[in-house]
Design an enzyme around this catalytic site. Sequence first.
Site, PDB file in Angstrom:
ATOM      1  CG  ASP A  98      -1.782  -1.212   1.323  1.00  0.00           C
ATOM      2  OD1 ASP A  98      -2.249  -1.691   0.283  1.00  0.00           O
ATOM      3  OD2 ASP A  98      -1.938  -1.729   2.445  1.00  0.00           O
ATOM      4  CE  LYS A 158       3.190  -2.384  -4.443  1.00  0.00           C
ATOM      5  NZ  LYS A 158       2.890  -2.160  -3.021  1.00  0.00           N
ATOM      6  N   GLY A 176      -4.196  -4.179  -4.421  1.00  0.00           N
ATOM      7  CA  GLY A 176      -5.146  -3.137  -4.809  1.00  0.00           C
ATOM      8  C   GLY A 176      -4.357  -1.902  -5.178  1.00  0.00           C
ATOM      9  CG  HIS A 177      -1.335  -1.832  -7.549  1.00  0.00           C
ATOM     10  ND1 HIS A 177      -0.513  -2.530  -8.379  1.00  0.00           N
ATOM     11  CD2 HIS A 177      -0.941  -2.145  -6.286  1.00  0.00           C
ATOM     12  CE1 HIS A 177       0.338  -3.240  -7.652  1.00  0.00           C
ATOM     13  NE2 HIS A 177       0.090  -3.026  -6.377  1.00  0.00           N
ATOM     14  CD  GLN A 182       0.518  -8.745  -2.534  1.00  0.00           C
ATOM     15  OE1 GLN A 182       1.233  -9.392  -3.264  1.00  0.00           O
ATOM     16  NE2 GLN A 182      -0.715  -8.438  -2.861  1.00  0.00           N
TER      17      GLN A 182
HETATM   18  P1  IMP Z   1      -2.952 -12.690   1.806  1.00  0.00           P
HETATM   19  O1  IMP Z   1      -1.955 -12.183   0.826  1.00  0.00           O
HETATM   20  O2  IMP Z   1      -4.370 -12.377   1.431  1.00  0.00           O
HETATM   21  O3  IMP Z   1      -2.746 -14.147   2.125  1.00  0.00           O
HETATM   22  O4  IMP Z   1      -2.720 -11.910   3.190  1.00  0.00           O
HETATM   23  C1  IMP Z   1      -1.532 -12.080   3.965  1.00  0.00           C
HETATM   24  C2  IMP Z   1      -1.120 -10.759   4.625  1.00  0.00           C
HETATM   25  O5  IMP Z   1      -0.687  -9.858   3.620  1.00  0.00           O
HETATM   26  C3  IMP Z   1      -2.232 -10.039   5.369  1.00  0.00           C
HETATM   27  O6  IMP Z   1      -1.680  -9.358   6.468  1.00  0.00           O
HETATM   28  C4  IMP Z   1      -2.755  -9.041   4.360  1.00  0.00           C
HETATM   29  O7  IMP Z   1      -3.367  -7.941   4.971  1.00  0.00           O
HETATM   30  C5  IMP Z   1      -1.444  -8.650   3.676  1.00  0.00           C
HETATM   31  N1  IMP Z   1      -1.647  -8.188   2.303  1.00  0.00           N
HETATM   32  C6  IMP Z   1      -1.905  -8.930   1.215  1.00  0.00           C
HETATM   33  N2  IMP Z   1      -1.994  -8.159   0.120  1.00  0.00           N
HETATM   34  C7  IMP Z   1      -1.756  -6.903   0.521  1.00  0.00           C
HETATM   35  C8  IMP Z   1      -1.679  -5.660  -0.162  1.00  0.00           C
HETATM   36  O8  IMP Z   1      -1.820  -5.554  -1.386  1.00  0.00           O
HETATM   37  N3  IMP Z   1      -1.416  -4.573   0.607  1.00  0.00           N
HETATM   38  C9  IMP Z   1      -1.193  -4.661   1.952  1.00  0.00           C
HETATM   39  N4  IMP Z   1      -1.250  -5.796   2.629  1.00  0.00           N
HETATM   40  C10 IMP Z   1      -1.528  -6.911   1.925  1.00  0.00           C
END
Ligand code: IMP
Length: 417
Positions: free
Chosen positions: A13, A16, A40-41, A217
């Site tokens: 977040d 990017k 989520g971009h 991420q």
């Molecule tokens: P998952 O990727 O859905 O398995 O989530 C694993 C961890 O990564 C959790 O803490 C999510 O909140 C975090 N996470 C996954 N995708 C994002 C992102 O795009 N931005 C911020 N945190 C993320």
Amino acid sequence: MAITAIIGGQWGDEGKGKIVDLLSKDVSVVARFQGGANAGHTVYVDDQKLVLHQIPSGILREECKCILGGGMVIDPIELVQELKEVSDMGFSLDNIYISNSAHITTPIHRLIDITNEEKSNNKIGTTGRGIGPTYVDKYNRNGIRAYDLLEKKKLIKKLDAQLKNTLDSQTLTQKQLDEIKNKIDEFLKCSDIISKYIQDTFVIMHTENNILIEGAQGTMLDIDHGTYPFVTSSNPSSGGITTGLGVPLNKVNRLVGIFKAYITRVGNGPFPTELEDEDGAKIQNIGKEFGATTGRPRRCGWFDAPLAKYSCKLNGLTDIVLTKLDILDNFNEIQICTKYECDGNISSNLSEFMNNLHRVKPIYKTFKGWMTSTNEIKEFDNLPIEAKEYIKYIEELIETPVSIISTGPKREDIIIR
Ligand code: IMP
């Protein structure tokens, strides 16, 4: 061949999407190498907000090929929805390429992700998008790959096996079973729709001359180098580029790390500089710190230099972008964490504390705030002296130059040094 890669430097977040949009001006390809619909971009086009989850942000540039790389996990139902949103905003879908070796997230993966979280005593706080279970199947060597979508019989057989495995290990109510069967029907329809985008993308990556690689991420969510187990299931750090896209790292000329001028985290896990006070609430409000995918409030804190330094080293960052500087415009005092302390050990090397991150005490240096808007400023030299000092101190601590500063959500709210 010129390849630039954009990497999230913190916990995701970082903004990017906007930087990919900026740096994709002259490229012919934008490629994503890991993750899936958990990302989520957010990008703004003429004041209209678009949140991209799986499609690279290069979609906003005509003629730019958008690659969904082999290291990604693709959710066909979500992708069809996203294709519609992009198309409704007037952008062409002709330049989308899904790597035939990307793995596929099914409704069964999503169900497992959600039920695992519900059952767990140590919740990760996942996005519930089925990311972990899809990568589990990948590494268990029984995943569904994109090219399987081109052979319907094989696909149905694999889906049946996946459902049977799930039913062997957990009991579903009749309602859950009916829902999952309906979702599988929708999944099959959406798989048909996206199958025309499935290609050999290796050849594109090795013939085009000007490529931008888009990370999703952030580094601290890296499965190997992040705050395990509170991480995602892929490698958002630069190491993931080579496996996720099939390009060797020595072909990447520039590695740009994106960092917020403070730091946020969504989901659970250690967070040394977290602010559970008025300052944290103020950053959250002004910065609109709510997840682009799940809407969850993001935890907020001061800039963490040991974390940023670790991220620079791990990724081999050539330069960094500081985003959302304007969110700090109204703070009398701003802090930067320079070191951690734990059990009498004081150091600025995060790796020394990796297993104790939940216990470290941040050591701060306090800066006077600039208390004026930075939003309209286009030149670094025109920033308030306090903001320049803040940025220069970050550069000194992390030993990496700040090349771009973002001072607002719009394309033009940018300072390029
Ligand atoms: P998952 O990727 O859905 O398995 O989530 C694993 C961890 O990564 C959790 O803490 C999510 O909140 C975090 N996470 C996954 N995708 C994002 C992102 O795009 N931005 C911020 N945190 C993320």
